[in-house]
Design an enzyme around this catalytic site. Sequence first.
Site, mmCIF file in Angstrom:
data_model
loop_
_atom_site.group_PDB
_atom_site.id
_atom_site.type_symbol
_atom_site.label_atom_id
_atom_site.label_comp_id
_atom_site.label_asym_id
_atom_site.label_seq_id
_atom_site.Cartn_x
_atom_site.Cartn_y
_atom_site.Cartn_z
ATOM 1 N N HIS A 99 0.812 -1.204 -0.141
ATOM 2 C CA HIS A 99 -0.067 -0.013 -0.220
ATOM 3 C C HIS A 99 0.823 1.199 -0.092
ATOM 4 O O HIS A 99 2.090 1.276 0.630
ATOM 5 C CB HIS A 99 -0.911 -0.153 1.254
ATOM 6 C CG HIS A 99 -1.928 0.979 1.389
ATOM 7 N ND1 HIS A 99 -1.590 2.305 1.821
ATOM 8 C CD2 HIS A 99 -3.261 1.023 1.049
ATOM 9 C CE1 HIS A 99 -2.768 2.983 2.005
ATOM 10 N NE2 HIS A 99 -3.763 2.293 1.246
ATOM 11 N N ASP B 105 3.706 -4.378 8.019
ATOM 12 C CA ASP B 105 2.670 -3.751 7.898
ATOM 13 C C ASP B 105 1.319 -4.738 8.291
ATOM 14 O O ASP B 105 0.971 -5.486 7.099
ATOM 15 C CB ASP B 105 2.453 -3.285 6.559
ATOM 16 C CG ASP B 105 1.042 -2.346 6.443
ATOM 17 O OD1 ASP B 105 0.010 -2.169 7.261
ATOM 18 O OD2 ASP B 105 1.094 -1.772 5.513
ATOM 19 N N GLN C 230 -3.828 -5.288 7.274
ATOM 20 C CA GLN C 230 -4.733 -6.017 6.700
ATOM 21 C C GLN C 230 -5.128 -7.197 7.574
ATOM 22 O O GLN C 230 -6.013 -8.039 7.075
ATOM 23 C CB GLN C 230 -4.642 -6.272 5.110
ATOM 24 C CG GLN C 230 -4.977 -5.050 4.277
ATOM 25 C CD GLN C 230 -6.521 -4.583 4.228
ATOM 26 O OE1 GLN C 230 -7.269 -5.433 4.349
ATOM 27 N NE2 GLN C 230 -6.373 -3.461 4.023
ATOM 28 N N LYS D 164 -9.687 -0.811 11.098
ATOM 29 C CA LYS D 164 -9.752 -2.015 10.215
ATOM 30 C C LYS D 164 -9.892 -3.451 11.110
ATOM 31 O O LYS D 164 -9.910 -4.559 10.498
ATOM 32 C CB LYS D 164 -8.504 -2.286 9.188
ATOM 33 C CG LYS D 164 -8.373 -1.274 8.287
ATOM 34 C CD LYS D 164 -7.193 -1.303 7.138
ATOM 35 C CE LYS D 164 -6.628 -0.326 6.461
ATOM 36 N NZ LYS D 164 -7.573 0.035 5.176
ATOM 37 N N CYS E 290 -4.548 2.522 -3.672
ATOM 38 C CA CYS E 290 -3.462 3.047 -3.012
ATOM 39 C C CYS E 290 -2.371 2.167 -3.293
ATOM 40 O O CYS E 290 -1.574 1.847 -2.271
ATOM 41 C CB CYS E 290 -3.832 3.315 -1.652
ATOM 42 S SG CYS E 290 -4.993 4.729 -1.320
#
Length: 408
Positions: A121, A199, A202, A225, A366
């Site tokens: 992203h 990261d 998600q 999220k 993105c």
Amino acid sequence: MTSLSGAQANLRNLFPRIRASETAYLDSAATTHKPESVITAMQRAAVEGYAPVHRGLYAEAESASSAYEAVREQCGNLLRFKPQEIVFTRSATESINAVAQSFLTPQLNPGDWVWVSELEHHANYLPWQRACQASGAELRVLKINYETGAASAEQIEELADSRTRMLAITGQSNVVGVMPQLEPLIQVAHAVGAAVLVDAAQCLTHQASELARLDADFIVFSGHKVFGPTGIGVLAARYHHLEQMEPWLVGGGMVDWVGEGAAKSEWSDIPARFEAGSPNYIGVIGLGAALDFVQKLPEREVAEHLLRIGSYAHHTLSQLPNIRMLTPASAAATGVISFIHERIHPHDLGQVCADHAVAVRAGHHCAQPLMASLDIPACLRASCSIYTSRADINRLMQALEHAERLFL
Ligand code: PMP
């Protein structure tokens, strides 16, 4: 413990907006809806429990401060970091920027290498790009095999170069759902003294225990999220790295002694020195309630639900004419299903879906470097969560069939 088995309808009922809305919400990779428990916790924090954090000696202020610190501990326990190693930020984006600016940039030299993957992203690409531009370092991109999640042997050899200073990599692509195999990459990066940021924006909901087992230097994620509020993010960072970092924001609540004029000030202890300004009390309490919610969900049943709904979406979509699946079948269990239509632009499809009250996302998500590697300008993404039903997917199919009739 909330059970998903045979009770998916009940689980949907825990989400007031999902329960009440006519929309088939298939945009959970953008942001998740909030269960009642999170909304109630935030409301309580805004009313009965409301007080400044770390700024008052009266009873309400003391208990707000303890509740805030309890969420720090909860985040640490979740990811196996110490409470002092948890910094609250506004978002995953801010957490990554903080590491790129305060940790990496000061130690980066011309000729050094910083690695990201092609799946990133923009939030996990641009901060590193900027760090490289500022120092003359090189931003290198790992290709990830969609089926296996592995990097190629040649690239792993390159990653093992002593010029490698940092690897910043996603736990799961927000577009194609692919989950890179992180452990071997972390080992290689560590062997050459490089730091690793994961990261987890998600994948936190369904991969918390795997993330906790990793030996990552930094893990970042966002509250919104994981069924929590917007405006709250987490940076989990090893203490010895935080010791090296200058605060990226300065102001109230992070300083013990302010130097006179231009003299040096003395920062508060870690992690307070990284949380300048009035803490986001309601956001942190909402995050705590969201993590409680996630931790009470049986991981295996969440995984099974995502596998069932993701595979159903993947299978039915791939039966449609003119559809090219971008999410491989092996990543369907993430519930993030992206595709293109060979003859209708994703924005046109997205509009027809919107007209059918089907909430999907059309665009580059993105992730322009990923779009470039796929050689497409944009795609359509349907993303599922624990509240997604087969009926939602069927509504998407109907919208796509209608688009075919309209455009072809
Ligand atoms: N990383 C990934 C993989 C994401 O999907 C997102 C949000 N779409 C981010 C980082 C950034 O999260 P936020 O916008 O909450 O900072």
